[in-house]
Motif scaffolding. Structure first.
Motif, PDB file in Angstrom:
ATOM      1  N   GLY A 283      42.059  29.979  41.390  1.00 23.25           N
ATOM      2  CA  GLY A 283      40.825  29.315  41.790  1.00 23.25           C
ATOM      3  C   GLY A 283      39.665  29.910  41.038  1.00 23.25           C
ATOM      4  N   TYR A 284      38.637  30.302  41.779  1.00 32.60           N
ATOM      5  CA  TYR A 284      37.427  30.824  41.161  1.00 32.60           C
ATOM      6  C   TYR A 284      37.097  32.195  41.735  1.00 32.60           C
ATOM      7  N   LEU A 285      36.722  33.108  40.856  1.00 31.81           N
ATOM      8  CA  LEU A 285      36.378  34.464  41.240  1.00 31.81           C
ATOM      9  C   LEU A 285      35.030  34.518  41.946  1.00 31.81           C
ATOM     10  N   ASP A 286      34.136  33.623  41.571  1.00 32.24           N
ATOM     11  CA  ASP A 286      32.804  33.630  42.171  1.00 32.24           C
ATOM     12  C   ASP A 286      32.257  32.211  42.273  1.00 32.24           C
ATOM     13  N   ARG A 287      31.048  32.104  42.780  1.00 32.81           N
ATOM     14  CA  ARG A 287      30.426  30.789  42.960  1.00 32.81           C
ATOM     15  C   ARG A 287      29.896  30.202  41.662  1.00 32.81           C
ATOM     16  N   ASN A 288      29.924  30.979  40.585  1.00 33.43           N
ATOM     17  CA  ASN A 288      29.456  30.496  39.286  1.00 33.43           C
ATOM     18  C   ASN A 288      30.555  29.806  38.491  1.00 33.43           C
ATOM     19  N   GLY A 289      31.758  29.741  39.043  1.00 37.78           N
ATOM     20  CA  GLY A 289      32.847  29.041  38.368  1.00 37.78           C
ATOM     21  C   GLY A 289      33.686  29.886  37.450  1.00 37.78           C
ATOM     22  N   VAL A 290      33.621  31.226  37.575  1.00 38.56           N
ATOM     23  CA  VAL A 290      34.485  32.102  36.783  1.00 38.56           C
ATOM     24  C   VAL A 290      35.900  31.949  37.322  1.00 38.56           C
ATOM     25  N   GLN A 291      36.799  31.523  36.453  1.00 37.86           N
ATOM     26  CA  GLN A 291      38.159  31.227  36.904  1.00 37.86           C
ATOM     27  C   GLN A 291      38.988  32.486  37.125  1.00 37.86           C
ATOM     28  N   GLN A 292      39.983  32.347  37.987  1.00 31.54           N
ATOM     29  CA  GLN A 292      40.977  33.394  38.208  1.00 31.54           C
ATOM     30  C   GLN A 292      42.348  32.743  38.247  1.00 31.54           C
ATOM     31  N   SER A 293      43.342  33.490  37.802  1.00 29.72           N
ATOM     32  CA  SER A 293      44.709  32.971  37.810  1.00 29.72           C
ATOM     33  C   SER A 293      45.471  33.557  38.997  1.00 29.72           C
ATOM     34  N   GLU A 294      46.695  33.133  39.153  1.00 29.65           N
ATOM     35  CA  GLU A 294      47.543  33.696  40.210  1.00 29.65           C
ATOM     36  C   GLU A 294      48.001  35.110  39.876  1.00 29.65           C
ATOM     37  N   GLN A 295      47.677  35.595  38.686  1.00 21.97           N
ATOM     38  CA  GLN A 295      48.018  36.971  38.305  1.00 21.97           C
ATOM     39  C   GLN A 295      46.921  37.967  38.666  1.00 21.97           C
ATOM     40  N   ILE A 296      45.846  37.493  39.285  1.00 21.96           N
ATOM     41  CA  ILE A 296      44.742  38.386  39.636  1.00 21.96           C
ATOM     42  C   ILE A 296      45.197  39.442  40.636  1.00 21.96           C
ATOM     43  N   HIS A 297      44.675  40.639  40.451  1.00 18.97           N
ATOM     44  CA  HIS A 297      44.970  41.775  41.337  1.00 18.97           C
ATOM     45  C   HIS A 297      43.648  42.501  41.560  1.00 18.97           C
ATOM     46  N   VAL A 298      43.327  42.801  42.807  1.00 15.38           N
ATOM     47  CA  VAL A 298      42.047  43.409  43.155  1.00 15.38           C
ATOM     48  C   VAL A 298      42.300  44.727  43.890  1.00 15.38           C
ATOM     49  N   VAL A 299      41.598  45.778  43.472  1.00 18.17           N
ATOM     50  CA  VAL A 299      41.676  47.073  44.150  1.00 18.17           C
ATOM     51  C   VAL A 299      40.252  47.461  44.552  1.00 18.17           C
ATOM     52  N   GLU A 300      40.049  47.653  45.862  1.00 11.00           N
ATOM     53  CA  GLU A 300      38.743  48.059  46.383  1.00 11.00           C
ATOM     54  C   GLU A 300      38.825  49.496  46.871  1.00 11.00           C
TER      55      GLU A 300
END
Length: 101
Positions: free
Chosen positions: A35-52
């Motif tokens: 989908g989108y990483l942010d409201r500005n339309g930066v795309q993300q794939s199903e391979q995205i991984h996030v570490v907080e």
């Protein structure tokens, strides 16, 4: 060995698990739907991984926050975003109820 259904399901917010590393709460999220990483339309794939990472300072008046985003489809290398949160004694923190799917 059969793959469990939950291992293949992706949701807009993904699946998160946390652990403590010293005094830092580390939350890793994967299985995020494309989908989108942010409201500005930066795309993300199903391979995205996030570490907080959430790390309080010595007197617990501030929490430093760092998020590392890795998505080899749309980004050439992982990147970090940082910010901090300051505790105000009059602020109330309300529970957030996650929805079961």
């Amino acid at each position: 060995m059969p793959t469990s259904v939950t291992a293949t399901v992706r949701t807009p917010m993904g699946f998160s698990h946390g652990r403590l590393e010293g005094n830092t709460l580390v939350v890793e999220t994967d299985r995020i739907a494309a989908g989108y990483l942010d409201r500005n339309g930066v795309q993300q794939s199903e391979q995205i991984h996030v570490v907080e990472r959430f790390t309080p300072n010595e007197d617990f008046s501030r929490v430093d926050y760092r998020v590392t985003v890795t998505d080899p489809v749309y980004f050439t290398e992982p990147f970090d975003l940082t910010r901090y949160f300051v505790w105000n004694p009059g602020d109330a923190i309300h529970p957030y109820e996650c929805l079961e799917r």
